[in-house]
Scaffold this motif. Structure first.
Motif, PDB file in Angstrom:
ATOM      1  N   THR A 191       0.834  -1.197   0.000  1.00  0.00           N
ATOM      2  CA  THR A 191       0.000   0.000   0.000  1.00  0.00           C
ATOM      3  C   THR A 191       0.874   1.254   0.000  1.00  0.00           C
ATOM      4  O   THR A 191       2.057   1.200   0.354  1.00  0.00           O
ATOM      5  CB  THR A 191      -0.910   0.047   1.242  1.00  0.00           C
TER       6      THR A 191
ATOM      7  N   LYS B 210       0.637   3.674   2.044  1.00  0.00           N
ATOM      8  CA  LYS B 210       1.017   3.918   3.445  1.00  0.00           C
ATOM      9  C   LYS B 210       2.255   3.098   3.808  1.00  0.00           C
ATOM     10  O   LYS B 210       3.185   3.598   4.439  1.00  0.00           O
ATOM     11  CB  LYS B 210      -0.151   3.557   4.365  1.00  0.00           C
TER      12      LYS B 210
ATOM     13  N   VAL C 252      -3.561  11.464  -4.163  1.00  0.00           N
ATOM     14  CA  VAL C 252      -4.233  10.466  -3.328  1.00  0.00           C
ATOM     15  C   VAL C 252      -4.411  11.090  -1.959  1.00  0.00           C
ATOM     16  O   VAL C 252      -3.430  11.482  -1.314  1.00  0.00           O
ATOM     17  CB  VAL C 252      -3.407   9.162  -3.215  1.00  0.00           C
ATOM     18  N   LYS C 253      -5.661  11.210  -1.517  1.00  0.00           N
ATOM     19  CA  LYS C 253      -5.924  11.803  -0.205  1.00  0.00           C
ATOM     20  C   LYS C 253      -5.325  10.929   0.893  1.00  0.00           C
ATOM     21  O   LYS C 253      -5.313   9.700   0.795  1.00  0.00           O
ATOM     22  CB  LYS C 253      -7.433  11.954   0.016  1.00  0.00           C
TER      23      LYS C 253
ATOM     24  N   ASP D  71      -6.398  10.023   3.658  1.00  0.00           N
ATOM     25  CA  ASP D  71      -7.337   9.030   4.189  1.00  0.00           C
ATOM     26  C   ASP D  71      -7.325   7.737   3.385  1.00  0.00           C
ATOM     27  O   ASP D  71      -7.745   6.693   3.887  1.00  0.00           O
ATOM     28  CB  ASP D  71      -8.763   9.589   4.181  1.00  0.00           C
ATOM     29  N   ASN D  72      -6.856   7.790   2.135  1.00  0.00           N
ATOM     30  CA  ASN D  72      -6.863   6.623   1.251  1.00  0.00           C
ATOM     31  C   ASN D  72      -5.514   5.929   1.127  1.00  0.00           C
ATOM     32  O   ASN D  72      -5.407   4.934   0.410  1.00  0.00           O
ATOM     33  CB  ASN D  72      -7.355   7.029  -0.145  1.00  0.00           C
ATOM     34  N   TRP D  73      -4.481   6.423   1.789  1.00  0.00           N
ATOM     35  CA  TRP D  73      -3.145   5.846   1.662  1.00  0.00           C
ATOM     36  C   TRP D  73      -3.119   4.378   2.073  1.00  0.00           C
ATOM     37  O   TRP D  73      -2.432   3.570   1.485  1.00  0.00           O
ATOM     38  CB  TRP D  73      -2.126   6.624   2.479  1.00  0.00           C
ATOM     39  N   GLU D  74      -3.871   4.033   3.116  1.00  0.00           N
ATOM     40  CA  GLU D  74      -3.840   2.672   3.632  1.00  0.00           C
ATOM     41  C   GLU D  74      -4.545   1.677   2.705  1.00  0.00           C
ATOM     42  O   GLU D  74      -4.206   0.500   2.672  1.00  0.00           O
ATOM     43  CB  GLU D  74      -4.475   2.623   5.023  1.00  0.00           C
ATOM     44  N   SER D  75      -5.499   2.146   1.918  1.00  0.00           N
ATOM     45  CA  SER D  75      -6.243   1.250   1.025  1.00  0.00           C
ATOM     46  C   SER D  75      -5.746   1.312  -0.423  1.00  0.00           C
ATOM     47  O   SER D  75      -6.193   0.540  -1.259  1.00  0.00           O
ATOM     48  CB  SER D  75      -7.736   1.590   1.064  1.00  0.00           C
ATOM     49  N   CYS D  76      -4.792   2.201  -0.693  1.00  0.00           N
ATOM     50  CA  CYS D  76      -4.267   2.379  -2.053  1.00  0.00           C
ATOM     51  C   CYS D  76      -3.167   1.355  -2.322  1.00  0.00           C
ATOM     52  O   CYS D  76      -2.047   1.484  -1.831  1.00  0.00           O
ATOM     53  CB  CYS D  76      -3.730   3.800  -2.215  1.00  0.00           C
TER      54      CYS D  76
END
Length: 66
Positions: free
Chosen positions: A17, A19, A41-42, A44-49
């Motif tokens: 990811t 993150k 990439v916001k 908040d989305n780093w962990e799911s990207c």
């Protein structure tokens, strides 16, 4: 897999990811913004990207000045 991070090619595990990349590069807490293939990439989305082979990642830190 290979990723291009701030212009440098890095070898990292598959299905990593955004993150985790930041953590692996010891930049946790230092990166203020991230772009993946020229799209922001916001945070908040780093962990799911999840990144793919040859993705282009730009990690940015804002520096104040006068």
């Amino acid at each position: 897999m290979k990723l291009i991070i701030n212009g440098d090619t890095k070898e990292l595990p598959q299905n990593i990811t955004l993150k985790r990349v930041i953590e692996e590069l010891n930049l946790d807490g230092k990166v203020m913004a991230a772009a993946l293939n020229m799209e922001i990439v916001k945070q908040d989305n780093w962990e799911s990207c999840i990144l793919k082979d040859m993705d282009k990642v730009e990690l940015l830190d804002f520096v104040g000045g006068g």
